[in-house]
Write a protein that holds these residues in place. Structure first.
Motif, mmCIF file in Angstrom:
data_model
loop_
_atom_site.group_PDB
_atom_site.id
_atom_site.type_symbol
_atom_site.label_atom_id
_atom_site.label_comp_id
_atom_site.label_asym_id
_atom_site.label_seq_id
_atom_site.Cartn_x
_atom_site.Cartn_y
_atom_site.Cartn_z
ATOM 1 N N TYR A 38 0.798 -1.229 0.000
ATOM 2 C CA TYR A 38 0.000 0.000 0.000
ATOM 3 C C TYR A 38 0.830 1.279 0.000
ATOM 4 O O TYR A 38 0.275 2.359 0.155
ATOM 5 N N PHE A 41 0.106 4.702 2.133
ATOM 6 C CA PHE A 41 -1.000 4.359 3.026
ATOM 7 C C PHE A 41 -0.648 3.139 3.877
ATOM 8 O O PHE A 41 -1.177 2.963 4.967
ATOM 9 N N ILE A 44 0.916 4.586 6.849
ATOM 10 C CA ILE A 44 -0.115 5.025 7.795
ATOM 11 C C ILE A 44 -0.655 3.833 8.573
ATOM 12 O O ILE A 44 -0.833 3.896 9.792
ATOM 13 N N ASN A 86 -7.157 -2.838 8.442
ATOM 14 C CA ASN A 86 -6.566 -1.897 7.492
ATOM 15 C C ASN A 86 -6.657 -2.399 6.056
ATOM 16 O O ASN A 86 -6.930 -1.628 5.138
ATOM 17 N N PHE A 90 -8.550 -0.393 3.091
ATOM 18 C CA PHE A 90 -7.824 0.066 1.909
ATOM 19 C C PHE A 90 -8.325 -0.596 0.625
ATOM 20 O O PHE A 90 -8.380 0.046 -0.426
ATOM 21 N N PHE A 107 -12.804 8.065 -0.402
ATOM 22 C CA PHE A 107 -12.249 7.659 0.888
ATOM 23 C C PHE A 107 -13.343 7.598 1.951
ATOM 24 O O PHE A 107 -13.369 6.679 2.763
ATOM 25 N N TYR A 111 -14.327 4.048 3.786
ATOM 26 C CA TYR A 111 -14.306 3.833 5.231
ATOM 27 C C TYR A 111 -15.692 3.455 5.746
ATOM 28 O O TYR A 111 -15.828 2.584 6.601
ATOM 29 N N ALA A 162 -5.846 6.008 12.133
ATOM 30 C CA ALA A 162 -5.564 5.794 10.700
ATOM 31 C C ALA A 162 -6.486 6.627 9.823
ATOM 32 O O ALA A 162 -6.054 7.188 8.816
ATOM 33 N N ARG A 163 -7.751 6.728 10.196
ATOM 34 C CA ARG A 163 -8.689 7.505 9.377
ATOM 35 C C ARG A 163 -8.311 8.985 9.364
ATOM 36 O O ARG A 163 -8.353 9.635 8.321
ATOM 37 N N THR A 166 -5.128 9.446 7.275
ATOM 38 C CA THR A 166 -5.488 9.307 5.863
ATOM 39 C C THR A 166 -6.258 10.535 5.375
ATOM 40 O O THR A 166 -6.002 11.034 4.280
ATOM 41 N N SER A 167 -7.166 11.019 6.186
ATOM 42 C CA SER A 167 -7.952 12.206 5.813
ATOM 43 C C SER A 167 -7.065 13.426 5.611
ATOM 44 O O SER A 167 -7.267 14.199 4.669
ATOM 45 N N LEU A 180 -3.349 4.255 -4.259
ATOM 46 C CA LEU A 180 -3.474 3.307 -3.170
ATOM 47 C C LEU A 180 -3.055 1.940 -3.632
ATOM 48 O O LEU A 180 -3.345 1.472 -4.647
#
Length: 180
Positions: A38, A41, A44, A86, A90, A107, A111, A162-163, A166-167, A180
């Motif tokens: 990944y 990511f 992350i 995760n 992803f 995204f 999620y 993680a969210r 990622t955001s 990704l």
């Protein structure tokens, strides 16, 4: 007496040392795989996984828990559950990126759709841990406690840490720059 075992301190310590080594090797292999699969990511996800382990060990320290072989097994299973969460997230985001025009929307939908699956897997495991704790004996209870705490920290790290990381990246990238 249903069962009785006598284990010398050397054999018990060898088992714990072997468990620690397997945990470290497995953790390093998971980190390399997630980064390879990944890219950024994966980094992350790895940060989230490391934070998850720190939270788990921190809570076990607060509870003054002794690290035993079943506890190490619970930690190893927690690492697997965290990686599973995760990967599910992803992969769902990858699917959404194929159909969505907006990266942010993809995204968010990724999620949201993965949340049901991740919660289902983790709640089922948490129920099993509760049952193991209720009906198990000493070592089984230690495994159940470690696993139960690990599930809670996994959900926190996957859907909070993680969210948000990622955001932040997605919001700072331009359209088409996120791979990704």
């Amino acid at each position: 007496i249903v069962e009785e075992r006598t284990v010398g301190p050397d054999l018990g310590q060898d088992s714990i040392n072997s468990g620690k080594i397997s945990l470290i090797i497995g953790f390093i292999l998971v980190i390399f795989y997630m980064f390879f699969k990944y890219k950024f990511f994966g980094l992350i996800a790895n940060l989230s996984l490391i934070a998850n382990l720190f939270m788990l060990v921190g809570i076990l320290t607060i509870l003054e828990a002794t690290l035993t072989l079943p506890g190490i097994a619970g930690i190893i299973l927690t690492v697997g559950m965290a990686v599973d969460a995760n990967v599910l997230i992803f992969e769902r985001i990858k699917e959404e990126l194929k159909t969505e025009k907006s990266i942010i929307h993809a995204f968010d939908i990724g999620y949201s759709k993965a949340k049901i699956t991740v919660l289902d897997a983790n709640i089922t495991t948490l129920i099993a841990a509760i049952i193991l704790f209720a009906f198990g004996s000493g070592p089984v209870k230690g495994f159940a406690i470690t696993l139960g705490i690990g599930i809670v920290t996994t959900l926190f790290s996957a859907y909070f840490l993680a969210r948000h990381l990622t955001s932040m990246i997605v919001l700072n990238k331009k359209e088409g720059e996120v791979n990704l």
